[in-house]
Design a protein around this motif. Structure first.
Motif, PDB file in Angstrom:
ATOM      1  N   TYR A  93       0.813  -1.217   0.000  1.00 32.16           N
ATOM      2  CA  TYR A  93       0.000   0.000   0.000  1.00 32.16           C
ATOM      3  C   TYR A  93       0.849   1.270   0.000  1.00 32.16           C
ATOM      4  O   TYR A  93       0.345   2.349  -0.323  1.00 32.16           O
ATOM      5  CB  TYR A  93      -0.945   0.008   1.200  1.00 32.16           C
ATOM      6  CG  TYR A  93      -0.288  -0.220   2.533  1.00 32.16           C
ATOM      7  CD1 TYR A  93       0.302   0.823   3.228  1.00 32.16           C
ATOM      8  CD2 TYR A  93      -0.247  -1.492   3.088  1.00 32.16           C
ATOM      9  CE1 TYR A  93       0.912   0.622   4.450  1.00 32.16           C
ATOM     10  CE2 TYR A  93       0.364  -1.715   4.317  1.00 32.16           C
ATOM     11  CZ  TYR A  93       0.945  -0.658   4.992  1.00 32.16           C
ATOM     12  OH  TYR A  93       1.562  -0.881   6.201  1.00 32.16           O
ATOM     13  N   GLU A  94       2.138   1.142   0.320  1.00 33.28           N
ATOM     14  CA  GLU A  94       3.006   2.323   0.276  1.00 33.28           C
ATOM     15  C   GLU A  94       3.173   2.853  -1.147  1.00 33.28           C
ATOM     16  O   GLU A  94       3.523   4.019  -1.353  1.00 33.28           O
ATOM     17  CB  GLU A  94       4.379   2.009   0.888  1.00 33.28           C
ATOM     18  CG  GLU A  94       4.358   1.715   2.367  1.00 33.28           C
ATOM     19  CD  GLU A  94       4.023   2.929   3.228  1.00 33.28           C
ATOM     20  OE1 GLU A  94       3.794   4.028   2.670  1.00 33.28           O
ATOM     21  OE2 GLU A  94       3.984   2.772   4.473  1.00 33.28           O
ATOM     22  N   ALA A 103      -7.416   7.908  -5.649  1.00 35.87           N
ATOM     23  CA  ALA A 103      -8.025   7.694  -4.331  1.00 35.87           C
ATOM     24  C   ALA A 103      -6.952   7.826  -3.258  1.00 35.87           C
ATOM     25  O   ALA A 103      -6.439   6.826  -2.740  1.00 35.87           O
ATOM     26  CB  ALA A 103      -8.698   6.323  -4.268  1.00 35.87           C
ATOM     27  N   PRO A 104      -6.573   9.039  -2.886  1.00 33.20           N
ATOM     28  CA  PRO A 104      -5.478   9.248  -1.922  1.00 33.20           C
ATOM     29  C   PRO A 104      -5.703   8.582  -0.574  1.00 33.20           C
ATOM     30  O   PRO A 104      -4.741   8.240   0.113  1.00 33.20           O
ATOM     31  CB  PRO A 104      -5.414  10.774  -1.792  1.00 33.20           C
ATOM     32  CG  PRO A 104      -6.050  11.306  -3.035  1.00 33.20           C
ATOM     33  CD  PRO A 104      -7.108  10.312  -3.411  1.00 33.20           C
ATOM     34  N   GLU A 108      -4.096   4.920   3.418  1.00 30.65           N
ATOM     35  CA  GLU A 108      -4.363   4.945   4.852  1.00 30.65           C
ATOM     36  C   GLU A 108      -5.347   3.853   5.250  1.00 30.65           C
ATOM     37  O   GLU A 108      -5.228   3.265   6.343  1.00 30.65           O
ATOM     38  CB  GLU A 108      -4.896   6.325   5.246  1.00 30.65           C
ATOM     39  CG  GLU A 108      -4.799   6.624   6.735  1.00 30.65           C
ATOM     40  CD  GLU A 108      -3.364   6.691   7.230  1.00 30.65           C
ATOM     41  OE1 GLU A 108      -3.161   6.525   8.447  1.00 30.65           O
ATOM     42  OE2 GLU A 108      -2.442   6.889   6.405  1.00 30.65           O
ATOM     43  N   LEU A 109      -6.297   3.542   4.383  1.00 32.51           N
ATOM     44  CA  LEU A 109      -7.255   2.469   4.656  1.00 32.51           C
ATOM     45  C   LEU A 109      -6.524   1.151   4.891  1.00 32.51           C
ATOM     46  O   LEU A 109      -6.821   0.419   5.852  1.00 32.51           O
ATOM     47  CB  LEU A 109      -8.226   2.331   3.484  1.00 32.51           C
ATOM     48  CG  LEU A 109      -9.177   1.132   3.525  1.00 32.51           C
ATOM     49  CD1 LEU A 109     -10.187   1.287   4.655  1.00 32.51           C
ATOM     50  CD2 LEU A 109      -9.886   0.961   2.194  1.00 32.51           C
ATOM     51  N   PHE A 110      -5.562   0.836   4.049  1.00 34.20           N
ATOM     52  CA  PHE A 110      -4.800  -0.401   4.215  1.00 34.20           C
ATOM     53  C   PHE A 110      -3.852  -0.310   5.403  1.00 34.20           C
ATOM     54  O   PHE A 110      -3.694  -1.278   6.157  1.00 34.20           O
ATOM     55  CB  PHE A 110      -4.018  -0.715   2.937  1.00 34.20           C
ATOM     56  CG  PHE A 110      -4.851  -1.324   1.851  1.00 34.20           C
ATOM     57  CD1 PHE A 110      -5.258  -2.639   1.924  1.00 34.20           C
ATOM     58  CD2 PHE A 110      -5.227  -0.577   0.750  1.00 34.20           C
ATOM     59  CE1 PHE A 110      -6.033  -3.221   0.918  1.00 34.20           C
ATOM     60  CE2 PHE A 110      -5.997  -1.141  -0.261  1.00 34.20           C
ATOM     61  CZ  PHE A 110      -6.403  -2.460  -0.179  1.00 34.20           C
ATOM     62  N   VAL A 117      -4.918  -6.022   4.589  1.00 35.56           N
ATOM     63  CA  VAL A 117      -3.668  -6.048   3.831  1.00 35.56           C
ATOM     64  C   VAL A 117      -3.299  -7.479   3.452  1.00 35.56           C
ATOM     65  O   VAL A 117      -3.025  -7.781   2.284  1.00 35.56           O
ATOM     66  CB  VAL A 117      -2.527  -5.409   4.648  1.00 35.56           C
ATOM     67  CG1 VAL A 117      -1.167  -5.729   4.025  1.00 35.56           C
ATOM     68  CG2 VAL A 117      -2.710  -3.904   4.727  1.00 35.56           C
ATOM     69  N   GLU A 118      -3.299  -8.377   4.445  1.00 30.55           N
ATOM     70  CA  GLU A 118      -2.872  -9.751   4.167  1.00 30.55           C
ATOM     71  C   GLU A 118      -3.835 -10.452   3.215  1.00 30.55           C
ATOM     72  O   GLU A 118      -3.398 -11.123   2.268  1.00 30.55           O
ATOM     73  CB  GLU A 118      -2.732 -10.546   5.460  1.00 30.55           C
ATOM     74  CG  GLU A 118      -2.178 -11.942   5.225  1.00 30.55           C
ATOM     75  CD  GLU A 118      -1.624 -12.572   6.489  1.00 30.55           C
ATOM     76  OE1 GLU A 118      -0.934 -13.588   6.364  1.00 30.55           O
ATOM     77  OE2 GLU A 118      -1.872 -12.043   7.591  1.00 30.55           O
TER      78      GLU A 118
END
Length: 210
Positions: A93-94, A103-104, A108-110, A117-118
């Motif tokens: 996500y970085e 979608a900025p 942050e959502l992840f 994330v996983e």
């Protein structure tokens, strides 16, 4: 009507086989780059592209892989010109500000949801592994995807630290950030060693139209 020829569909699907025996014929670096340049266009969630791919080719690298392999996968993997480690990056996500700029808030959502994330990384790296196989077939290569290995041993050898980390790019594989999903042997398969093809489920066995 399909938009590509029947011969192309045969090469990608109908006549393509999973190979376990390989011709003594190297795979050029340019071919591997072509494979990636094709597969990278496959869709992933939020264009996250969490897949990371290690093309294991040298004898030294193969020997680092050997201890993680199940006994039945050792010989075919040692013989294959290339073994691809299909892995996933847990901080994919970085890269979202670059890959998904519309979608900025997605980064942050992840960042706040490690379970998401996983799950996203495993699912989408699996998709990308499938794209890799199709791209390799399109480039004239044969594939032998497989599980049958010890994830912890492989991750320690290729994505860990200390002596097991020698030969890897520590910037590309920071400790604990990248984990293995599955393996895929790749090269030019020996057609004389193929077994009769196993059947697949028919449409009515696997599909429902609603």
């Amino acid at each position: 009507m399909p938009l590509i020829s029947d011969s192309c569909l045969d090469q990608l699907f109908r006549n393509a086989r999973t190979h376990s025996a390989w011709l003594d014929r190297p795979v050029a670096d340019d071919v591997l780059r072509q494979v990636y340049e094709l597969m990278k266009w496959g869709p992933t969630s939020a264009n996250g592209n969490p897949g990371r791919f290690v093309f294991v080719r040298s004898r030294e690298a193969k020997e680092r892989l050997r201890p993680a392999l199940a006994p039945g996968n050792v010989e075919k993997t040692m013989q294959a010109p290339v073994t691809v480690i299909i892995a996933y990056d847990l901080i994919f996500y970085e890269k979202l500000p670059k890959l998904f700029p519309q979608a900025p808030a997605m980064r942050e959502l992840f960042a706040k949801n490690p379970q998401l994330v996983e799950a996203t990384a495993i699912r989408n790296s699996s998709l990308q592994g499938g794209y890799l196989i199709l791209a390799a077939r399109a480039a004239g290569l044969d594939c032998g995807p497989m599980s049958g290995f010890d994830h912890a041993k492989l991750d320690a050898a290729f994505f860990g630290t200390g002596k097991d980390h020698e030969g890897c790019d520590e910037e590309f594989f920071p400790e604990g950030q990248v984990r293995s999903n599955f393996l895929c042997n790749m090269g030019y398969g020996d057609p004389t060693k193929l077994r009769p093809r196993n059947p697949r489920p028919e449409f009515d066995e696997a599909c429902v139209l609603l």
